[in-house]
Design a protein around this motif. Structure first.
Motif: not given
Ligand SMILES: [Zn+2]
Length: 402
Positions: A3-9, A13-15, A44-46
């Motif tokens: 989900a994080h990487e798809v979010g980037h595409t 950006r990071h939150n 985020d990085y969780i």
């Molecule tokens: Zn990232």
């Protein structure tokens, strides 16, 4: 992760405020997390959520996207039936107007290097101070297990050593998050027009960390970094920490000192925390915050110096009766403290002038307190005498004009 990487595409950006959704006490309550998830954002990085001792473990990781993600994607992708792009604006503005909500708060990569304890990668919960303290306790439990139960069947001693270092890395990281509270302030990306009518307690872009939290952070550092028993390991465990002897393509065994350098390690951690706390940047920030908040809400430089001095020189300042004996780890810490204050007084460090003056004053106070202190222990005796000698040389150093 997907989900994080798809979010980037999709353009996100990071939150790094993504982890601030729940209070630490809610993190392991699955009644809450099954509906709300663990975070406001997958961007985020969780870290894995590890319950404190005595609490039933809840979800280790979030399994759904958060309210921030839904909101940001809605802003970017909601189909709007209008004939011109400009006609979309009022609808988009209505969505953007939600940004004051805490679960939509945003802080990205270029904002996390500052002293903002609410925005960081790999931290967790809406109260990082408490959550980090739980993780420090968890680290201690893990070290205890390494001592009592490891190596597991089939493991070598180098596996114990690697696990020890992993836990140490975690410990260090939690200390770093805690340190950020002192002189810390939150930075919010907000625009005055975004504050809706009816929201009386609106934010300004900068918000100093409340003084009680800064004091708690100092207490945590005293307990987990500076105290006599902050980092104490059994001789058994220390003698288990063997380097790998595996030699093959791509791996060469460590040469040189093979046993575990425990003094160097503890001193490295204590010294880096102390230098970080007394860095010019933090000290000038603390001083500025005195003008940016009510006087009773500021952690003043005298309070910081005094708290550190009494925590680090406890044996001398609050002697527990005789005979006085200062341990080797504490002597090392006390010398580091002396080094840092000396560098300030001798103008080898760039710090605010008030900090320099306070360093001079604290050394003078310490010198007074050291007078008349004696010890039967030769290590301690030499340490105390040499400390006095060093302080007096620093205080009497002649001025040099270049
Ligand atoms: Zn990232």
């Amino acid at each position: 992760i997907i989900a994080h990487e798809v979010g980037h595409t999709l353009g996100l950006r990071h939150n790094f405020r993504g982890s601030t959704l729940l209070a630490p006490q809610e993190m392991n309550n699955t009644e809450i997390t099954k509906n709300k998830g663990l975070t406001t954002s997958v961007m985020d990085y969780i870290p894995p959520n590890i319950a404190p001792q005595g609490t039933k473990q809840g979800d280790y990781f979030p399994s759904m996207v958060g309210p921030y993600d839904e909101w940001a994607i809605k802003y970017g992708y909601i189909p709007i039936k209008t004939s011109t792009p400009i006609a979309e604006k009022p609808i988009l503005e209505e969505i953007a107007a939600q940004s004051y909500k805490p679960e939509l708060s945003y802080s990205t990569d270029e904002d996390v290097y500052d002293l903002d304890p609410t925005a960081d990668a790999w931290d967790n919960s809406s109260n990082v101070l408490l959550y980090s303290q739980w993780q420090l306790n968890n680290s201690r439990v893990m070290w205890e297990r390494l001592d009592k139960r490891y190596p597991l069947a089939g493991d070598g001693y180098s596996d114990v050593s690697e696990r020890f270092s992993t836990v140490l890395g975690n410990y260090f990281q939690q200390i770093y998050y805690t340190t950020k509270y002192i002189g810390g302030q939150s930075f919010y990306r907000i625009h005055p027009s975004e504050i809706p009518s009816g929201v009386s307690q609106h934010r300004l872009p900068f918000e100093p960390v409340p003084v009680e939290e800064q004091r708690q952070a100092l207490e945590t550092l005293q307990k987990y970094v500076f105290a006599e028993d902050a980092l104490s390991f059994s001789p058994e465990l220390l003698n288990k920490l063997a380097p790998s002897r595996w030699r093959h393509w791509g791996s060469s065994p460590r040469v040189g000192r093979l046993d575990f350098p425990i003094h160097d390690l503890v001193l490295l951690m204590q010294g880096s925390v102390l230098r970080d706390l007394l860095s010019g940047d933090r000290l000038s920030r603390l001083k500025d915050i005195e003008l940016k908040t009510k006087p009773e809400n500021a952690l003043t430089l005298p309070e910081l110096f005094d708290t550190l001095q009494s925590g680090i020189w406890t044996e001398v300042i609050k002697p527990k009766g005789k005979p006085m004996k200062i341990s080797s780890l504490r002597r090392g810490l006390q010398r580091q403290y002396l080094d840092i204050l000396t560098a300030m007084v001798l103008r080898k460090e760039s710090v605010p002038e008030d900090a320099r003056t306070l360093a001079w004053y604290k050394l003078k106070q310490l010198d007074e307190q050291l007078k008349g202190v004696n010890s039967e222990d030769e290590y301690t005796k030499a340490h105390l005498l040499e400390t006095r000698d060093r302080i007096e040389k620093v205080l009497n150093a002649p001025l040099q004009g270049n």
